[in-house]
Design a protein around this motif. Sequence first.
Motif, mmCIF file in Angstrom:
data_model
loop_
_atom_site.group_PDB
_atom_site.id
_atom_site.type_symbol
_atom_site.label_atom_id
_atom_site.label_comp_id
_atom_site.label_asym_id
_atom_site.label_seq_id
_atom_site.Cartn_x
_atom_site.Cartn_y
_atom_site.Cartn_z
ATOM 1 N N ASP A 136 0.826 -1.223 0.000
ATOM 2 C CA ASP A 136 0.000 0.000 0.000
ATOM 3 C C ASP A 136 0.855 1.266 0.000
ATOM 4 N N PHE A 137 1.869 1.282 -0.835
ATOM 5 C CA PHE A 137 2.800 2.404 -0.849
ATOM 6 C C PHE A 137 2.163 3.689 -1.384
ATOM 7 N N GLN A 138 1.013 3.593 -2.054
ATOM 8 C CA GLN A 138 0.361 4.806 -2.559
ATOM 9 C C GLN A 138 -0.038 5.755 -1.430
ATOM 10 N N LEU A 139 -0.067 5.246 -0.194
ATOM 11 C CA LEU A 139 -0.445 6.079 0.943
ATOM 12 C C LEU A 139 0.690 6.982 1.418
ATOM 13 N N ILE A 140 1.897 6.738 0.942
ATOM 14 C CA ILE A 140 3.044 7.540 1.358
ATOM 15 C C ILE A 140 3.178 8.751 0.434
ATOM 16 N N GLU A 141 3.024 9.926 1.025
ATOM 17 C CA GLU A 141 3.116 11.174 0.272
ATOM 18 C C GLU A 141 4.253 12.064 0.749
ATOM 19 N N GLU A 142 4.859 11.724 1.872
ATOM 20 C CA GLU A 142 5.919 12.546 2.465
ATOM 21 C C GLU A 142 7.195 12.460 1.625
ATOM 22 N N GLU A 143 7.656 13.618 1.159
ATOM 23 C CA GLU A 143 8.819 13.664 0.276
ATOM 24 C C GLU A 143 10.075 13.143 0.950
ATOM 25 N N THR A 144 10.210 13.400 2.245
ATOM 26 C CA THR A 144 11.392 12.934 2.973
ATOM 27 C C THR A 144 11.500 11.413 2.928
ATOM 28 N N ILE A 145 10.360 10.734 3.044
ATOM 29 C CA ILE A 145 10.373 9.274 3.016
ATOM 30 C C ILE A 145 10.710 8.763 1.624
ATOM 31 N N ARG A 146 10.163 9.415 0.610
ATOM 32 C CA ARG A 146 10.506 9.012 -0.759
ATOM 33 C C ARG A 146 12.004 9.198 -1.010
ATOM 34 N N ASP A 147 12.562 10.322 -0.541
ATOM 35 C CA ASP A 147 13.997 10.548 -0.709
ATOM 36 C C ASP A 147 14.800 9.470 0.018
ATOM 37 N N ALA A 148 14.311 9.046 1.177
ATOM 38 C CA ALA A 148 15.002 8.000 1.935
ATOM 39 C C ALA A 148 15.030 6.687 1.162
ATOM 40 N N LEU A 149 13.921 6.374 0.500
ATOM 41 C CA LEU A 149 13.884 5.128 -0.267
ATOM 42 C C LEU A 149 14.764 5.206 -1.510
ATOM 43 N N VAL A 150 14.869 6.384 -2.103
ATOM 44 C CA VAL A 150 15.810 6.548 -3.217
ATOM 45 C C VAL A 150 17.233 6.295 -2.720
ATOM 46 N N PHE A 151 17.563 6.842 -1.545
ATOM 47 C CA PHE A 151 18.886 6.611 -0.949
ATOM 48 C C PHE A 151 19.096 5.119 -0.695
ATOM 49 N N ARG A 167 -1.125 1.361 -5.649
ATOM 50 C CA ARG A 167 -2.194 1.607 -6.614
ATOM 51 C C ARG A 167 -1.771 2.576 -7.707
ATOM 52 N N SER A 168 -0.643 3.217 -7.531
ATOM 53 C CA SER A 168 -0.101 4.126 -8.532
ATOM 54 C C SER A 168 1.415 4.042 -8.474
ATOM 55 N N ASP A 169 2.079 4.482 -9.532
ATOM 56 C CA ASP A 169 3.527 4.410 -9.553
ATOM 57 C C ASP A 169 4.124 5.322 -8.488
ATOM 58 N N PRO A 170 5.042 4.825 -7.685
ATOM 59 C CA PRO A 170 5.674 5.663 -6.665
ATOM 60 C C PRO A 170 6.629 6.662 -7.310
ATOM 61 N N LEU A 171 6.853 7.778 -6.620
ATOM 62 C CA LEU A 171 7.800 8.782 -7.111
ATOM 63 C C LEU A 171 9.216 8.347 -6.739
ATOM 64 N N LEU A 172 9.623 7.289 -7.381
ATOM 65 C CA LEU A 172 10.951 6.714 -7.226
ATOM 66 C C LEU A 172 11.581 6.626 -8.618
ATOM 67 N N PRO A 173 12.871 6.393 -8.713
ATOM 68 C CA PRO A 173 13.527 6.351 -10.037
ATOM 69 C C PRO A 173 13.188 5.075 -10.817
ATOM 70 N N VAL A 174 11.903 4.884 -11.075
ATOM 71 C CA VAL A 174 11.452 3.658 -11.740
ATOM 72 C C VAL A 174 12.046 3.555 -13.141
ATOM 73 N N ALA A 175 12.008 4.661 -13.904
ATOM 74 C CA ALA A 175 12.517 4.631 -15.277
ATOM 75 C C ALA A 175 14.006 4.296 -15.302
ATOM 76 N N ARG A 176 14.760 4.881 -14.372
ATOM 77 C CA ARG A 176 16.204 4.608 -14.313
ATOM 78 C C ARG A 176 16.467 3.145 -13.972
ATOM 79 N N LEU A 177 15.712 2.612 -13.018
ATOM 80 C CA LEU A 177 15.878 1.202 -12.657
ATOM 81 C C LEU A 177 15.489 0.289 -13.803
ATOM 82 N N ARG A 178 14.430 0.652 -14.515
ATOM 83 C CA ARG A 178 14.007 -0.145 -15.666
ATOM 84 C C ARG A 178 15.090 -0.154 -16.737
#
Length: 336
Positions: A136-151, A167-178
Motif C-alpha cells: 500500500d505504498f500509494q499512501l506515502i506522500e511525504e517527500e522525505t520518506i521518498r527521498d530515503a527510499l531513493v537513498f 495503486r499508482s507508480d511511486p515517485l521513485l527512479p522507476v525509469a532509471r531502474l528499468r
Amino acid sequence: MAMPVLATKLFIPRLRSRAVPRPRLVERLREGLQSGRKLTLISAPAGFGKTTLLSEWMADAQRRDPEVRVGWLSLDESDNDPSRFLTYLVGALQRADPGIGSEALPLPLPSFEPALTALINDVARSPQEIILVLDDFQLIEEETIRDALVFLLDHLPSNLHLAIASRSDPLLPVARLRAGGELTELRAADLRFTPDEAAAFLNRMVDLELSADDVAALEARTEGWIAGLQLAALSMREPDVSGFIQGFTGSNRFVSTISPKRFCSVSPIMSANSCFAPQYWTGSVAPSAMPLPGRREAARCWSRSSGTTSSSFRWTTAATGTAITTSLRMFSGRGC
C-alpha cells in the motif's frame, strides 16, 4: 520512550484457502529476485490482487529457500511521519534478522541519511537473504520518506531486495531502474485473471460448476478484474445462473452496498477531491465523466446519473464495447 510498534503491520497476510494460485506471475517475480534486480514493483488499482500475489510469492520464496527471510510492512497514512516510518521499517527488517537496526533508531532525524546508513550497514553484515515488502505504498506522500527510499535503492546491499505494491507508480527512479535492468514490474494488464484463472476463481467462490461460456461472459464483462469477479460470484444466487450472467450489470445488493469511497479507490486518481465530490454526491450533482489513465482501457470512464437514494454509474470500456451499470447506495456524510 520508544515508539510502540503495532505487530500486525509486520505480519505477512495469510493466504485465503480459496485463493487461486498464480504460478505464471510468481515465476516472473522469482526470476527477478534470482537475477539480482533491486526492485519489484506491483502497480495496479484496487481489487487486482496485489497483496495476495505478494503473499503467495513470499510463501513460494521461503519454501524454495529456507534461508530467505521476509520483512513485511503494511503501510497506512500515519506512516507519512518520518520517525514512525523509520521505526516500522526497522521493525520489519528485524523480523528478518533481529540484529538489524540497533544503531538506526536512537539517531535523531534532521536527516534520514545517518539512520539509513547505519541500517544499510547492518543489513550488509547480515548473513540472511532478505526481501523487504512495502504494501500500500500509494499512501506515502511525504517527500522525505521518498527521498530515503531513493537513498536506500541507490545503496542497496546485495542481500536485500525491495518489493513495493501500490495503486499508482511511486515517485521513485522507476525509469532509471528499468533502463538499468534493475526492475521487475507487474501492472493491471498482468494481474487480470486469465479465462482459466477466472474459471477457477468463480467455481471456488460459488461452489458451482459454471460452463465455459458463462465464465467467458463474466471474464469479458469484468475484463479479468478480480474484485469485479468476486462481486459477481457473491451475487450469483439466481436459479438461472446463465440468465443472471447474461444480464449481469452490477446492480445487485452486494455491489450496491459498496461505499463510494471504496469504489472510487479503484482508480489511483479518484480521491476525495477529484471523484464526483460536490456535496457528497447529492441528487443535484450534474453528470460528469473521468478517464482512468495508466491502463490499457484508458478510455474507460464513469458517467453519473443522479438519483434520490442511489447513484448509477456506467463503466464503459472502449476496448470491448461492453459496459457495466453499477448502483451505489448513498452513504450519509461521505464523499468519494
